[in-house]
Design an enzyme around this catalytic site. Structure first.
Site, PDB file in Angstrom:
ATOM      1  N   ASP A  13      44.986  -1.163 -15.661  1.00  0.00           N
ATOM      2  CA  ASP A  13      44.020  -1.908 -14.840  1.00  0.00           C
ATOM      3  C   ASP A  13      43.971  -1.422 -13.398  1.00  0.00           C
ATOM      4  OD1 ASP A  13      43.525  -3.488 -17.091  1.00  0.00           O
ATOM      5  OD2 ASP A  13      45.215  -4.783 -16.604  1.00  0.00           O
ATOM      6  N   LYS A  16      40.548   2.637 -13.701  1.00  0.00           N
ATOM      7  CA  LYS A  16      40.239   3.915 -14.350  1.00  0.00           C
ATOM      8  C   LYS A  16      38.767   4.015 -14.736  1.00  0.00           C
ATOM      9  CE  LYS A  16      43.357   2.917 -17.421  1.00  0.00           C
ATOM     10  NZ  LYS A  16      44.078   1.782 -16.835  1.00  0.00           N
ATOM     11  N   GLY A  40      40.665  -2.371 -21.307  1.00  0.00           N
ATOM     12  CA  GLY A  40      39.522  -3.122 -20.777  1.00  0.00           C
ATOM     13  C   GLY A  40      39.133  -2.473 -19.474  1.00  0.00           C
ATOM     14  N   HIS A  41      38.055  -1.698 -19.480  1.00  0.00           N
ATOM     15  CA  HIS A  41      37.646  -0.962 -18.289  1.00  0.00           C
ATOM     16  C   HIS A  41      36.335  -1.554 -17.764  1.00  0.00           C
ATOM     17  CE1 HIS A  41      39.937   2.824 -19.883  1.00  0.00           C
ATOM     18  NE2 HIS A  41      40.717   1.786 -19.699  1.00  0.00           N
ATOM     19  N   GLN A 223      45.360   2.219 -20.590  1.00  0.00           N
ATOM     20  CA  GLN A 223      46.669   1.694 -20.141  1.00  0.00           C
ATOM     21  C   GLN A 223      47.191   2.493 -18.929  1.00  0.00           C
ATOM     22  OE1 GLN A 223      46.415   2.383 -23.856  1.00  0.00           O
ATOM     23  NE2 GLN A 223      45.251   0.522 -23.602  1.00  0.00           N
ATOM     24  N   THR A 238      52.902  -0.121 -24.514  1.00  0.00           N
ATOM     25  CA  THR A 238      51.968   0.020 -25.622  1.00  0.00           C
ATOM     26  C   THR A 238      52.498   1.118 -26.543  1.00  0.00           C
ATOM     27  OG1 THR A 238      49.620   0.129 -26.201  1.00  0.00           O
ATOM     28  CG2 THR A 238      50.381   1.685 -24.510  1.00  0.00           C
ATOM     29  N   THR A 299      40.289  -7.737 -21.351  1.00  0.00           N
ATOM     30  CA  THR A 299      40.376  -7.794 -22.814  1.00  0.00           C
ATOM     31  C   THR A 299      40.803  -9.175 -23.301  1.00  0.00           C
ATOM     32  OG1 THR A 299      40.850  -5.446 -22.922  1.00  0.00           O
ATOM     33  CG2 THR A 299      41.508  -6.742 -24.825  1.00  0.00           C
ATOM     34  N   GLY A 301      41.574 -11.956 -21.101  1.00  0.00           N
ATOM     35  CA  GLY A 301      41.296 -13.067 -20.188  1.00  0.00           C
ATOM     36  C   GLY A 301      42.557 -13.662 -19.566  1.00  0.00           C
ATOM     37  N   ASP A 303      45.585 -14.091 -16.892  1.00  0.00           N
ATOM     38  CA  ASP A 303      45.821 -13.804 -15.481  1.00  0.00           C
ATOM     39  C   ASP A 303      46.783 -12.633 -15.392  1.00  0.00           C
ATOM     40  OD1 ASP A 303      44.229 -15.638 -14.315  1.00  0.00           O
ATOM     41  OD2 ASP A 303      45.818 -17.058 -13.785  1.00  0.00           O
ATOM     42  N   VAL A 413      36.880   1.172  -2.100  1.00  0.00           N
ATOM     43  CA  VAL A 413      36.770   0.088  -1.119  1.00  0.00           C
ATOM     44  C   VAL A 413      35.887  -1.043  -1.649  1.00  0.00           C
ATOM     45  CG1 VAL A 413      37.284   1.495   0.911  1.00  0.00           C
ATOM     46  CG2 VAL A 413      34.926   1.367   0.086  1.00  0.00           C
TER      47      VAL A 413
HETATM   48  P1  GDP Z   1      40.918  -0.148 -15.772  1.00  0.00           P
HETATM   49  O1  GDP Z   1      41.428  -0.823 -16.996  1.00  0.00           O
HETATM   50  O2  GDP Z   1      41.917   0.773 -15.162  1.00  0.00           O
HETATM   51  O3  GDP Z   1      39.585   0.524 -15.959  1.00  0.00           O
HETATM   52  O4  GDP Z   1      40.703  -1.286 -14.704  1.00  0.00           O
HETATM   53  P2  GDP Z   1      40.039  -2.755 -14.944  1.00  0.00           P
HETATM   54  O5  GDP Z   1      38.582  -2.574 -15.104  1.00  0.00           O
HETATM   55  O6  GDP Z   1      40.777  -3.492 -15.987  1.00  0.00           O
HETATM   56  O7  GDP Z   1      40.407  -3.460 -13.573  1.00  0.00           O
HETATM   57  C1  GDP Z   1      39.996  -2.933 -12.349  1.00  0.00           C
HETATM   58  C2  GDP Z   1      39.075  -3.951 -11.670  1.00  0.00           C
HETATM   59  O8  GDP Z   1      38.957  -3.610 -10.312  1.00  0.00           O
HETATM   60  C3  GDP Z   1      37.657  -3.988 -12.202  1.00  0.00           C
HETATM   61  O9  GDP Z   1      37.195  -5.300 -12.121  1.00  0.00           O
HETATM   62  C4  GDP Z   1      36.881  -3.082 -11.251  1.00  0.00           C
HETATM   63  O10 GDP Z   1      35.516  -3.422 -11.140  1.00  0.00           O
HETATM   64  C5  GDP Z   1      37.594  -3.379  -9.974  1.00  0.00           C
HETATM   65  N1  GDP Z   1      37.637  -2.262  -9.007  1.00  0.00           N
HETATM   66  C6  GDP Z   1      37.826  -0.943  -9.228  1.00  0.00           C
HETATM   67  N2  GDP Z   1      37.930  -0.277  -8.072  1.00  0.00           N
HETATM   68  C7  GDP Z   1      37.819  -1.197  -7.081  1.00  0.00           C
HETATM   69  C8  GDP Z   1      37.891  -1.147  -5.665  1.00  0.00           C
HETATM   70  O11 GDP Z   1      38.090  -0.109  -5.048  1.00  0.00           O
HETATM   71  N3  GDP Z   1      37.768  -2.350  -4.991  1.00  0.00           N
HETATM   72  C9  GDP Z   1      37.565  -3.537  -5.630  1.00  0.00           C
HETATM   73  N4  GDP Z   1      37.457  -4.640  -4.918  1.00  0.00           N
HETATM   74  N5  GDP Z   1      37.508  -3.610  -6.968  1.00  0.00           N
HETATM   75  C10 GDP Z   1      37.636  -2.479  -7.672  1.00  0.00           C
HETATM   76  P1  IMO Z   2      43.686  -0.777 -19.534  1.00  0.00           P
HETATM   77  O1  IMO Z   2      43.201   0.497 -20.216  1.00  0.00           O
HETATM   78  C1  IMO Z   2      46.966  -3.586 -18.946  1.00  0.00           C
HETATM   79  C2  IMO Z   2      49.684  -4.202 -22.344  1.00  0.00           C
HETATM   80  C3  IMO Z   2      49.662  -5.549 -23.035  1.00  0.00           C
HETATM   81  C4  IMO Z   2      51.116  -5.652 -23.474  1.00  0.00           C
HETATM   82  C5  IMO Z   2      51.459  -4.211 -23.853  1.00  0.00           C
HETATM   83  C6  IMO Z   2      51.366  -3.920 -25.343  1.00  0.00           C
HETATM   84  O2  IMO Z   2      42.603  -1.767 -19.326  1.00  0.00           O
HETATM   85  O3  IMO Z   2      44.455  -0.436 -18.313  1.00  0.00           O
HETATM   86  P2  IMO Z   2      49.316  -3.581 -27.001  1.00  0.00           P
HETATM   87  O4  IMO Z   2      48.227  -4.512 -27.428  1.00  0.00           O
HETATM   88  O5  IMO Z   2      48.816  -2.324 -26.372  1.00  0.00           O
HETATM   89  O6  IMO Z   2      50.314  -3.307 -28.087  1.00  0.00           O
HETATM   90  O7  IMO Z   2      50.143  -4.401 -25.866  1.00  0.00           O
HETATM   91  O8  IMO Z   2      50.533  -3.398 -23.147  1.00  0.00           O
HETATM   92  N1  IMO Z   2      48.378  -3.530 -22.247  1.00  0.00           N
HETATM   93  C7  IMO Z   2      47.658  -3.423 -21.126  1.00  0.00           C
HETATM   94  N2  IMO Z   2      47.886  -3.908 -19.884  1.00  0.00           N
HETATM   95  N3  IMO Z   2      45.877  -2.830 -19.184  1.00  0.00           N
HETATM   96  C8  IMO Z   2      45.645  -2.312 -20.407  1.00  0.00           C
HETATM   97  O9  IMO Z   2      44.643  -1.434 -20.654  1.00  0.00           O
HETATM   98  C9  IMO Z   2      46.531  -2.622 -21.460  1.00  0.00           C
HETATM   99  N4  IMO Z   2      46.605  -2.320 -22.777  1.00  0.00           N
HETATM  100  C10 IMO Z   2      47.738  -2.857 -23.241  1.00  0.00           C
HETATM  101  O10 IMO Z   2      49.297  -6.578 -22.151  1.00  0.00           O
HETATM  102  O11 IMO Z   2      51.920  -6.013 -22.389  1.00  0.00           O
HETATM  103 MG    MG Z   3      41.787  -2.716 -17.738  1.00  0.00          MG
END
Ligand code: GDP
Ligand code: IMO
Ligand code: MG
Length: 427
Positions: A13, A16, A40-41, A223, A238, A299, A301, A303, A413
């Protein structure tokens, strides 16, 4: 020609999806090489927000060919609903390619994931419940079902039988559940075959030919480094290799072809699920990071657990991935703190430790040693160049760069496509 890897440098998270999307316009192929719909991207384009789980983030760029590599595990029902959702919003997904060697997440893998977690009780991993671990376990146990198996009913039936033999014993005798019928599974899997067919390809050949033809290929990790099955905080990880080596095994592109490895690094730290997290905050600062950063799982929900930046982790990510660059995200979230603590080392059993301990026991005892860096209060979301940032924000970035061991080549930013400062060009 360049093959770039873009991966998470922390516990996932990091942003990416946004980083991949940003580069999408300059690359020809975006490849997922491991993981599945546990990812979850989030990608924000104008006023549109997309949540991608299985598909590479390059799917949102029309010129880009998205590829699901052999190292990915594919849940066909999730794939179709994700494709449908994008098609309804006018996104063309017809260029997608899926490796015939990718493994399929079957309904029994999802069942086993959930039942196992329930049985682990308070020792559970906190998985996403998507069947990821059991599907990779079947792959390693050589009882997995691959995409190509959908095109030979007899082989498919034999393989499902082999996979269910042991599992049904476990489900009925240990977990007290009903046995799963081979025929029912085969029937369900066959319903996916026709719709999947146009996407199935020899992706190893396609990607290597593309590189021979001077195309630009971007590998997008799911991940993050600390969730890696080998290099992460095992067993709270994972079941695949998000680290850079995984890009090679998960795609069939050799390491000599990779020219750049970019680590996505959040300006603070988050984690979902169980496991050690030295800089985790349980106070108002943690709540504020969660609220301002919108740190809620895309993915599941859930926290996200939040904490200050950890330079020990970042240095480790530089090392195990051979990072050439960092993309620092969410710097804007830190606006408003008078001072920002950064973890520079750990204290473990009274000793100062500069590097991530290999011992799980030691890591569980690691206490962060903080240095406080001066904060800033100016809005930075409109900054276009490094010089536009307030002096203290510049100093924060420079300090992180120094501690982490690779140049910070881009700074996020804000969540939008345009809310990024490019310091060095990636391609
Ligand atoms: P990923 O799994 O690595 O693709 O990341 P996620 O999408 O799960 O979580 C990143 C969150 O941060 C998303 O809601 C993006 O829209 C948000 N995001 C990414 N880059 C930035 C940034 O530079 N600033 C802010 N405020 N949000 C960002
Ligand atoms: P992105 O690509 C954050 C975590 C799960 C759990 C562990 C194992 O959005 O960064 P799994 O279902 O993969 O066997 O769970 O890995 N986990 C993640 N945490 N971002 C993810 O993906 C994750 N994918 C799996 O919460 O702790
Ligand atoms: Mg994510």
């Amino acid at each position: 020609m360049p093959a770039l890897v873009l991966l998470g440098a922390q516990w996932g998270d990091e942003g990416k999806g946004k980083a991949t999307d940003l580069l999408g316009g300059s690359v020809d192929y975006v490849v997922r090489y491991q993981g599945g719909n546990n990812a979850g991207h989030t990608v924000v384009v104008g006023d549109q927000k997309y949540a991608l789980h299985l598909l590479p983030s390059g799917i949102l760029t029309p010129e880009c060919t998205p590829v699901i590599g052999n190292g990915v595990v594919v849940d066909p029902s999730v794939l179709f609903s994700e494709l449908n959702g994008l098609n309804e919003r006018g996104v063309d997904t017809s260029k997608l390619l899926i490796s015939g060697n990718a493994h399929i997440i079957t309904p029994y893998n999802v069942t086993v994931d959930k039942v196992t977690e329930r049985f682990l009780g308070k020792r559970k991993i906190g998985t996403t419940g998507r069947g990821i671990g059991p599907t990779y376990a079947d792959k390693i146990n050589r009882v997995g079902i691959r995409v190509q198996d959908l095109y030979d009913e007899s082989i498919l039936t034999q393989k499902v039988e082999a996979a269910l033999d042991g599992k049904n014993q476990l489900l009925t005798k240990v977990f007290n559940r009903r046995a799963i019928e081979v025929e029912q599974i085969v029937e369900e899997l066959l319903t996916y075959a026709d719709r999947l067919k146009p996407y199935v390809a020899d992706t190893v050949l396609v990607l290597n030919q593309a590189l021979d033809d001077d195309k630009v290929v971007l590998f997008e990790g799911g991940q993050g480094t600390l969730l890696d099955i080998d290099h992460g905080t095992y067993p709270f990880v994972t079941s695949s290799n998000p680290t850079a080596g995984g890009a090679c095994t998960g795609s069939g592109v050799g390491p000599t072809k990779i020219s750049r490895v970019i680590g996505i690094l959040k300006a603070y730290t988050t984690r979902v699920g169980a496991g050690p997290f030295p800089t985790e905050l349980f106070d108002a600062d943690g709540d504020a990071l969660r609220r301002i950063g919108g740190e809620r799982g895309v993915t599941t929900g859930r926290d996200r657990r939040c904490g200050w930046f950890d330079a020990v982790i970042a240095r480790y990510a530089t090392r195990v991935n051979g990072l050439t660059d960092f993309f620092l995200t969410k710097l804007d979230v830190l606006t408003g703190w008078e001072e920002i603590p950064v973890c520079v080392a750990y204290e473990i059993d009274g000793k100062r430790v500069e590097e991530l301990p290999y011992s799980q026991t030691d890591f569980h005892h690691a206490k962060p040693i903080y240095e406080n860096l001066p904060g800033w209060s100016e809005d930075i979301t409109k900054a276009k160049t490094f010089a536009d940032l307030p002096k203290n924000a510049q100093a924060y970035v420079k300090a992180l760069e120094e501690m982490s061991g690779a140049p910070i080549s881009a700074i996020g930013v804000g969540p939008g496509r345009t809310e990024t400062i490019e310091v060095n060009s990636f391609i």
